[in-house]
Write a protein that holds these residues in place. Sequence first.
Motif, PDB file in Angstrom:
ATOM      1  N   ASP A 193      44.909  48.267  42.674  1.00 21.59           N
ATOM      2  CA  ASP A 193      46.148  48.142  43.450  1.00 21.59           C
ATOM      3  C   ASP A 193      46.455  46.662  43.579  1.00 21.59           C
ATOM      4  N   GLU A 194      47.638  46.269  43.168  1.00 19.74           N
ATOM      5  CA  GLU A 194      47.979  44.851  43.171  1.00 19.74           C
ATOM      6  C   GLU A 194      47.972  44.232  44.558  1.00 19.74           C
ATOM      7  N   ASP A 195      48.091  45.046  45.593  1.00 20.12           N
ATOM      8  CA  ASP A 195      48.098  44.531  46.962  1.00 20.12           C
ATOM      9  C   ASP A 195      46.718  44.546  47.607  1.00 20.12           C
ATOM     10  N   LEU A 196      45.717  45.040  46.889  1.00 21.27           N
ATOM     11  CA  LEU A 196      44.369  45.145  47.432  1.00 21.27           C
ATOM     12  C   LEU A 196      43.634  43.818  47.256  1.00 21.27           C
ATOM     13  N   GLU A 197      43.184  43.261  48.372  1.00 17.61           N
ATOM     14  CA  GLU A 197      42.430  42.007  48.326  1.00 17.61           C
ATOM     15  C   GLU A 197      41.383  42.022  49.435  1.00 17.61           C
ATOM     16  N   PHE A 198      40.173  41.656  49.067  1.00 10.86           N
ATOM     17  CA  PHE A 198      39.069  41.626  50.011  1.00 10.86           C
ATOM     18  C   PHE A 198      38.799  40.187  50.429  1.00 10.86           C
ATOM     19  N   THR A 199      38.644  39.986  51.742  1.00 12.24           N
ATOM     20  CA  THR A 199      38.365  38.641  52.244  1.00 12.24           C
ATOM     21  C   THR A 199      37.034  38.570  52.985  1.00 12.24           C
ATOM     22  N   ASP A 200      36.447  39.739  53.282  1.00 10.67           N
ATOM     23  CA  ASP A 200      35.137  39.725  53.943  1.00 10.67           C
ATOM     24  C   ASP A 200      34.318  40.950  53.543  1.00 10.67           C
ATOM     25  N   ILE A 201      33.054  40.903  53.855  1.00  6.45           N
ATOM     26  CA  ILE A 201      32.121  41.953  53.453  1.00  6.45           C
ATOM     27  C   ILE A 201      32.501  43.293  54.076  1.00  6.45           C
ATOM     28  N   GLU A 202      33.000  43.288  55.298  1.00  4.64           N
ATOM     29  CA  GLU A 202      33.346  44.531  55.967  1.00  4.64           C
ATOM     30  C   GLU A 202      34.431  45.299  55.201  1.00  4.64           C
ATOM     31  N   GLN A 203      35.386  44.582  54.643  1.00  6.14           N
ATOM     32  CA  GLN A 203      36.439  45.239  53.870  1.00  6.14           C
ATOM     33  C   GLN A 203      35.861  45.900  52.617  1.00  6.14           C
ATOM     34  N   VAL A 204      34.927  45.240  51.977  1.00  7.14           N
ATOM     35  CA  VAL A 204      34.292  45.807  50.783  1.00  7.14           C
ATOM     36  C   VAL A 204      33.497  47.050  51.178  1.00  7.14           C
ATOM     37  N   GLU A 205      32.789  46.968  52.308  1.00  4.30           N
ATOM     38  CA  GLU A 205      32.018  48.123  52.792  1.00  4.30           C
ATOM     39  C   GLU A 205      32.934  49.323  53.054  1.00  4.30           C
ATOM     40  N   GLU A 206      34.078  49.078  53.670  1.00  2.00           N
ATOM     41  CA  GLU A 206      35.030  50.161  53.931  1.00  2.00           C
ATOM     42  C   GLU A 206      35.502  50.789  52.628  1.00  2.00           C
ATOM     43  N   PHE A 207      35.788  49.963  51.650  1.00  2.00           N
ATOM     44  CA  PHE A 207      36.212  50.461  50.345  1.00  2.00           C
ATOM     45  C   PHE A 207      35.124  51.341  49.732  1.00  2.00           C
ATOM     46  N   LEU A 208      33.886  50.861  49.760  1.00  2.00           N
ATOM     47  CA  LEU A 208      32.777  51.599  49.157  1.00  2.00           C
ATOM     48  C   LEU A 208      32.454  52.878  49.926  1.00  2.00           C
ATOM     49  N   ASP A 209      32.660  52.873  51.231  1.00  2.00           N
ATOM     50  CA  ASP A 209      32.381  54.047  52.058  1.00  2.00           C
ATOM     51  C   ASP A 209      33.411  55.169  51.877  1.00  2.00           C
ATOM     52  N   PHE A 225      33.442  37.124  45.467  1.00  3.43           N
ATOM     53  CA  PHE A 225      34.679  37.660  46.045  1.00  3.43           C
ATOM     54  C   PHE A 225      35.834  37.557  45.048  1.00  3.43           C
ATOM     55  N   GLU A 226      35.873  36.478  44.293  1.00  9.72           N
ATOM     56  CA  GLU A 226      36.919  36.316  43.285  1.00  9.72           C
ATOM     57  C   GLU A 226      36.816  37.428  42.233  1.00  9.72           C
ATOM     58  N   ARG A 227      35.606  37.723  41.792  1.00 12.01           N
ATOM     59  CA  ARG A 227      35.401  38.786  40.800  1.00 12.01           C
ATOM     60  C   ARG A 227      35.744  40.156  41.389  1.00 12.01           C
ATOM     61  N   ILE A 228      35.351  40.389  42.646  1.00 13.39           N
ATOM     62  CA  ILE A 228      35.692  41.661  43.297  1.00 13.39           C
ATOM     63  C   ILE A 228      37.216  41.807  43.379  1.00 13.39           C
ATOM     64  N   ASN A 229      37.898  40.744  43.743  1.00 13.79           N
ATOM     65  CA  ASN A 229      39.350  40.815  43.878  1.00 13.79           C
ATOM     66  C   ASN A 229      40.052  40.979  42.536  1.00 13.79           C
ATOM     67  N   GLU A 230      39.480  40.429  41.467  1.00 10.23           N
ATOM     68  CA  GLU A 230      40.036  40.663  40.133  1.00 10.23           C
ATOM     69  C   GLU A 230      39.968  42.153  39.800  1.00 10.23           C
ATOM     70  N   LEU A 231      38.832  42.773  40.110  1.00 14.03           N
ATOM     71  CA  LEU A 231      38.686  44.212  39.875  1.00 14.03           C
ATOM     72  C   LEU A 231      39.635  45.006  40.770  1.00 14.03           C
ATOM     73  N   ALA A 232      39.775  44.576  42.008  1.00  8.74           N
ATOM     74  CA  ALA A 232      40.645  45.271  42.952  1.00  8.74           C
ATOM     75  C   ALA A 232      42.106  45.238  42.490  1.00  8.74           C
ATOM     76  N   GLN A 233      42.491  44.167  41.829  1.00  8.62           N
ATOM     77  CA  GLN A 233      43.860  44.062  41.319  1.00  8.62           C
ATOM     78  C   GLN A 233      44.155  45.162  40.295  1.00  8.62           C
ATOM     79  N   ASN A 234      43.131  45.599  39.564  1.00  2.26           N
ATOM     80  CA  ASN A 234      43.310  46.693  38.603  1.00  2.26           C
ATOM     81  C   ASN A 234      43.574  48.018  39.303  1.00  2.26           C
TER      82      ASN A 234
END
Length: 68
Positions: A19-35, A8-17
């Motif tokens: 959008d600085e306000d984008l942060e994932f805290t659970d799998i469902e949020q990552v799924e929504e992003f990927l979908d 999750f830390e690595r995913i959030n580092e990538l997400a910061q690139n």
Amino acid sequence: MSDRDEIFERINELAQNIDEDLEFTDIEQVEEFLDNVENQQYEEYDEIERLYNELMELSFYDDEENEQ
């Protein structure tokens, strides 16, 4: 820190690139992003998808351990 937290830390580092306000805290949020097809334009998308697959694999093994 658990493997799950590290991913999750690595995913959030990538997400910061993206959008600085984008942060994932659970799998469902990552799924929504990927979908969301629009997110495929980001160069970080493929790496986030790979990390998501790692998370899913970890979850599978965690579930197996809990069943025993």
